[in-house]
Scaffold this motif. Structure first.
Motif, PDB file in Angstrom:
ATOM      1  N   PRO A 359      75.405 -15.182   9.160  1.00  0.00           N
ATOM      2  CA  PRO A 359      74.605 -14.550   8.102  1.00  0.00           C
ATOM      3  C   PRO A 359      75.407 -13.737   7.098  1.00  0.00           C
ATOM      4  O   PRO A 359      74.852 -13.319   6.082  1.00  0.00           O
ATOM      5  CB  PRO A 359      73.640 -13.642   8.886  1.00  0.00           C
ATOM      6  N   GLU A 360      76.718 -13.514   7.338  1.00  0.00           N
ATOM      7  CA  GLU A 360      77.533 -12.798   6.364  1.00  0.00           C
ATOM      8  C   GLU A 360      78.175 -13.731   5.339  1.00  0.00           C
ATOM      9  O   GLU A 360      78.853 -13.275   4.423  1.00  0.00           O
ATOM     10  CB  GLU A 360      78.637 -11.994   7.077  1.00  0.00           C
ATOM     11  N   ILE A 361      77.959 -15.062   5.486  1.00  0.00           N
ATOM     12  CA  ILE A 361      78.567 -16.036   4.583  1.00  0.00           C
ATOM     13  C   ILE A 361      77.541 -16.466   3.548  1.00  0.00           C
ATOM     14  O   ILE A 361      76.396 -16.796   3.874  1.00  0.00           O
ATOM     15  CB  ILE A 361      79.076 -17.262   5.364  1.00  0.00           C
ATOM     16  N   ASN A 367      75.099 -21.458   7.616  1.00  0.00           N
ATOM     17  CA  ASN A 367      74.934 -22.378   8.743  1.00  0.00           C
ATOM     18  C   ASN A 367      73.627 -22.140   9.488  1.00  0.00           C
ATOM     19  O   ASN A 367      73.609 -21.787  10.660  1.00  0.00           O
ATOM     20  CB  ASN A 367      76.130 -22.265   9.711  1.00  0.00           C
ATOM     21  N   TYR A 368      72.513 -22.394   8.789  1.00  0.00           N
ATOM     22  CA  TYR A 368      71.205 -22.297   9.443  1.00  0.00           C
ATOM     23  C   TYR A 368      70.922 -23.574  10.216  1.00  0.00           C
ATOM     24  O   TYR A 368      71.099 -24.688   9.705  1.00  0.00           O
ATOM     25  CB  TYR A 368      70.100 -22.069   8.412  1.00  0.00           C
ATOM     26  N   ALA A 369      70.457 -23.428  11.462  1.00  0.00           N
ATOM     27  CA  ALA A 369      70.033 -24.559  12.279  1.00  0.00           C
ATOM     28  C   ALA A 369      68.582 -24.321  12.669  1.00  0.00           C
ATOM     29  O   ALA A 369      68.261 -23.335  13.330  1.00  0.00           O
ATOM     30  CB  ALA A 369      70.905 -24.703  13.520  1.00  0.00           C
ATOM     31  N   HIS A 370      67.685 -25.208  12.245  1.00  0.00           N
ATOM     32  CA  HIS A 370      66.263 -24.888  12.347  1.00  0.00           C
ATOM     33  C   HIS A 370      65.706 -25.024  13.753  1.00  0.00           C
ATOM     34  O   HIS A 370      64.642 -24.484  14.039  1.00  0.00           O
ATOM     35  CB  HIS A 370      65.451 -25.754  11.378  1.00  0.00           C
ATOM     36  N   ASP A 371      66.374 -25.760  14.642  1.00  0.00           N
ATOM     37  CA  ASP A 371      65.793 -25.925  15.980  1.00  0.00           C
ATOM     38  C   ASP A 371      66.878 -25.938  17.060  1.00  0.00           C
ATOM     39  O   ASP A 371      66.749 -26.626  18.060  1.00  0.00           O
ATOM     40  CB  ASP A 371      64.969 -27.217  16.049  1.00  0.00           C
ATOM     41  N   SER A 372      67.913 -25.140  16.844  1.00  0.00           N
ATOM     42  CA  SER A 372      69.059 -25.217  17.767  1.00  0.00           C
ATOM     43  C   SER A 372      68.865 -24.407  19.039  1.00  0.00           C
ATOM     44  O   SER A 372      69.553 -24.633  20.029  1.00  0.00           O
ATOM     45  CB  SER A 372      70.329 -24.742  17.055  1.00  0.00           C
TER      46      SER A 372
END
Length: 909
Positions: A359-361, A367-372
């Motif tokens: 979240p700092e990038i 790098n969001y992963a919706h169902d990881s």
């Protein structure tokens, strides 16, 4: 000297671990996590089912104490706590609850609950609505906890929003609430309650702001306590400055989420990154191809107000998964509650939640992963647990570095740090606020820091990476060919990469002519692909930098060697070998040429041969002609390369493109429709060729002669062959044989106004002059127009042929409308009926012929095209010889009405 170059390599908070009070999460439909040691573990023991709001808390060692949805409290054994039901909260609220420990107490905890105000049909307000808190004691007397004071009112009117953060003193805590102050209020008001060692203040700090227009949506304070963000579902996010010393909220700003007048993002969830520098907003999108999104906004960038378009970067969008509440976690990641659309389009709980890994990038690097992350056997809905936001302010501050470079470690927290105990993850330890450390091997290390803040211990973690240096081989050389034995040549210095390192690695090479220039990074060789050595066997110094910015150095030698390969014979190909005729380019089989050259010169199979357009390109190994290459007639160069990549000689040879066999044929030829009536048409192939193949449209050979008779229409082709330079080359051309375009009728006029003469005038369009006929036997005329006179009424056929008798005969039918001047109905089979002539169903829609005697009496009517006509009778009685009148109404195919009147005679012998 091993080091790293000056490029920015940052690792902010990934792997960072916050206070132990946040280690256990309970939320959703029996969903739960544990974040011990920075690793997430799914728990299967939750007794809570909540659609949205929840909160949980652990002790300073990370052991679960209790959790709640704002209506009920469950203890660590997942049983309803004593007196732990009937709290005045609403689990359907976005932030229905939050838990705050009483400062300087290990026994007392406060559970705050929100419930929207409502009025029943009698106008009575809900007495349980508003903001309330209950006091829990966990002690030797009540080891599983007991609510000792319940539902103490703080405000009667509130929204669904609730958050908390530490006071500037690092000990007290601010409870931040917002909503209407009473039933008549038109604006929202912050009431912020200070919680200290004396308990919950009954004198809140009030800050009136504008109308948020919606009670729904999260509210969060940044971990550094400086900003408050309030979500309004109506395309708006409100940003405020917060003074953690006074509790005052001020300086309202707007993040507009509209795209245009009719579309935009309706926000729901919000969260800050651990550094408080990036903001994330979960939304439902209205007016586009996707339904849901997560936006990212850099807090240092200006806000847009209600201007279009909205700010922020879209890091996730979906038509199936709906992100709800967002929550920063102890591992520094941000998690997103998820619902998903079923086949009927309804939102249902999901067995997974989304996670923003970095979240700092900024941008996609987040790098969001919706169902990881699975929550099974539990389910996620719209909510995640609510925590004191400053718990997540504690973090280790450092950067990833290269091996043998010195790491600097420090930390940040919500209050003054008085001491830090460090575990660097490699078996070494240190103590101090700011420390340095050098790792002895590359790899990932889990660093632990135990902070002392307000005499409390806070354990935080961070994974750091020690980057490896490039691994280089020394004492290597580039051996290039020398054309005059002076020891000098042209080198492509980059070819050393395959000898000193793994050429598949993403590494950058810089070259220098001495060690001093390398050490100071001065006077880099500017043209390493085309370097000319100044002395034989010159030393070159190289710096190799990997993708992490770490470098290593070595040196190598450039050597020129004179090798004569010998004369190479020419190689030939056909001009159309590249599939294109007429471009003077052919294809050459590089592999076959290499084999032939090796056989000609006796070169070992261990030596590889490569081809280049020029001598200098062969020396520098650039623009290699690989595999089957295309070329015009040219001189090219072969380079022999030994197994150690040294040059084994460069030699020129010729590649020659044989020209196409000549074909001088037209694209189209014309023959008469009946070619037997004319002398034959003969075309000829070029006599310089050696062989010929004439083919029909099916590809069958129909002649191998030089000459070809055109006696049939269709598509044909000629393939001509010619032997040259030991190759039989061919060339082909397709052509079409067709008949002359036949004439077309452009106009036919029929004139029957003259009762004594029916006239037909014919006009045509064609490429010749023409003759005309009504019987296909007797032709007249010599033009493109002709007039027939005295044409007998009836359906007539007009024939037209060209004067040269070459085009196809054309013909058409025409109706000549006329009537007989008399008839003789005496049953002799001749002229026994009277009728209108020239009518037929093809050219006309209907007829109506009425026949009258001289007194105007209707005696007969003809309405059928197949009728023979009137036979001279009336009611089966023969009428006397006399003159009779007729009136004819005829409608043609274009619905034109043709009317004719006249008289005729009935004659009896």
């Amino acid at each position: 000297m091993k080091n790293y170059v000056s490029i920015l390599v940052l690792l902010f908070s990934l792997g960072l671990f916050a206070q132990n009070e946040t280690l256990n999460w309970y939320f959703g439909n029996n969903a739960a996590f544990n974040f011990k040691d920075g690793k997430i573990k799914v728990l299967e023991n939750s007794a809570m089912n909540t659609p949205q709001g929840s909160a949980s808390i652990s002790d300073t060692n990370g052991n679960l104490l209790f959790y709640t949805n704002g209506e009920t409290v469950w203890n660590k054994n997942h049983q309803i706590m004593e007196n732990g039901d009937n709290l005045f909260g609403d689990k359907n609220n976005t932030q229905s609850t939050i838990i705050i420990p009483k400062p300087n107490s290990d026994l007392i905890y406060y559970v705050f609950s929100t419930k929207n105000q409502s009025t029943n049909s009698d106008g009575v307000q809900d007495p349980q609505a508003g903001l309330h808190y209950s006091e829990i004691e966990i002690s030797n007397t009540y080891p599983l906890g007991k609510i000792i004071n319940k539902n103490i009112n703080l405000r009667r009117f509130t929204s669904e929003r609730l958050t908390a953060v530490h006071h500037k003193d690092g000990k007290s805590i601010w409870l931040i609430s917002v909503g209407k102050i009473d039933a008549d209020a038109t604006v929202d008001t912050f009431l912020n309650f200070k919680i200290d060692e004396t308990g919950v203040s009954n004198a809140p700090i009030s800050s009136t702001v504008e109308d948020f227009r919606s009670n729904k949506g999260q509210m969060k304070v940044s971990p550094d306590s400086k900003k408050i963000v309030v979500i309004s579902f109506a395309f708006t996010v409100y940003v405020f400055d917060f003074d953690s010393e006074t509790g005052i909220v001020k300086s309202n700003n707007i993040i507009g989420l509209k795209i245009d007048f009719g579309s935009g993002f309706g926000a729901f969830g919000v969260e800050f990154s651990q550094s408080s520098e990036l903001l994330y907003i979960s939304t439902a999108f209205f007016g586009g191809s996707f339904s849901y999104a997560i936006l990212q906004h850099k807090m240092s960038e200006p806000l847009t107000g209600f201007d279009y378009p909205p700010i922020g970067k879209i890091i996730f969008q979906s038509s199936k998964y709906a992100p709800g509440s967002l929550q920063l976690a102890p591992n520094g990641k941000i998690y997103a509650a998820l619902s998903e659309n079923d086949s009927d389009g309804n939102l249902i709980p999901s067995s997974k939640i989304g996670v923003i890994n970095n979240p700092e990038i900024v941008g996609e690097g987040a790098n969001y992963a919706h169902d990881s992350q699975s929550v099974s056997p539990g389910f996620s809905s719209k909510g995640l647990p609510n925590f004191i936001q400053s718990y997540f302010a504690s973090r280790i501050i450092t950067e990833n570095k290269c091996l043998v470079d010195e790491f600097s470690f420090s930390a940040d927290s919500y209050s003054n740090i008085t001491n830090i105990d460090w575990d660097f993850g490699d078996g070494t330890f240190a103590n101090g606020i700011n420390v340095k450390h050098i790792y002895s091997a590359p790899g990932n290390y889990n660093v632990k820091a135990i902070l002392t803040v307000n005499n409390s211990k806070i354990s935080i973690y961070k994974t750091v990476e020690v980057y490896s240096l490039p691994s280089l081989k020394s004492n290597q050389e580039i051996v290039e060919c020398d054309d005059n034995m002076d020891g000098l040549s042209t080198f492509n210095l980059y070819t050393i990469k395959q000898k000193i390192t793994n050429p598949s690695l993403d590494e950058t090479l810089y070259f220098y002519e001495n060690q001093t220039d390398l050490n100071n990074d001065n006077n880099r060789i500017l043209n390493p692909e085309n370097f000319n050595n100044s002395i034989p066997n010159q030393g070159i110094f190289v710096k190799v930098i990997n993708q992490n910015g770490c470098f290593e150095t070595t040196s190598f030698t450039v050597t020129a060697r004179f090798v004569s390969l010998g004369t190479i014979s020419d190689f030939y190909t056909c001009e159309n070998s590249d599939g294109i005729s007429g471009n003077q380019i052919g294809n050459f089989n590089g592999r076959a040429i290499a084999t032939s050259i090796k056989n000609q010169l006796g070169i070992s199979d261990r030596t590889s041969l490569k081809f280049y357009p020029s001598y200098i390109e062969a020396q520098t190994n650039t623009n290699e002609l690989i595999g089957a290459f295309s070329s015009k007639t040219a001189t090219i160069f072969v380079k022999a390369q030994e197994a150690d990549f040294s040059c084994g000689g460069i030699q020129s040879f010729n590649v020659i493109v044989n020209p196409d066999p000549i074909i001088n044929l037209q694209d189209t030829y014309s023959i008469c429709f009946n070619p037997s009536l004319k002398p034959p048409v003969i075309i000829s192939a070029d006599a310089s060729n050696d062989r010929y193949e004439w083919r029909n449209s099916q590809g069958s050979i129909i002649s191998v002669s030089k000459d070809f008779i055109l006696d049939t229409v269709g598509e044909f082709s000629l393939t001509a062959y010619k032997a040259e330079n030991g190759l039989l080359c061919s060339n082909s051309k397709t052509f079409v044989v067709e008949n002359p375009e036949k004439a077309i009728f452009t106009n036919i006029e029929v004139n029957t106004e003259d009762e004594t003469n029916n006239i037909v005038t014919v006009s045509i369009e064609g490429n010749s002059t023409y003759e005309f006929s009504l019987d296909n036997v007797n032709f007249s005329g010599n033009s493109t127009m002709f007039t027939f006179n005295n044409v007998e009424a009836g359906l007539r056929t007009i024939y037209v042929r060209d004067i040269n008798n070459c085009e196809e005969l054309i013909f058409t039918e025409v109706a000549v409308i006329g009537f007989k001047e008399y008839f003789t109905p005496n049953d002799d089979g001749k002229n026994d009926y009277w009728n209108i002539c020239g009518l037929n169903e093809t050219s006309f829609r209907s007829i109506n012929v009425r026949i009258f005697d001289r007194y105007g009496k209707l005696i007969h009517q003809i309405t059928n095209f197949t009728s023979l006509g009137w036979d001279g009778t009336y009611n089966s009685e023969k009428l006397i010889a006399n003159n009779y009148w007729f009136k004819a109404d005829i409608i043609d195919k274009d619905n034109n009405l043709i009317s004719k009147t006249g008289y005729f005679s009935l004659i009896r012998n």
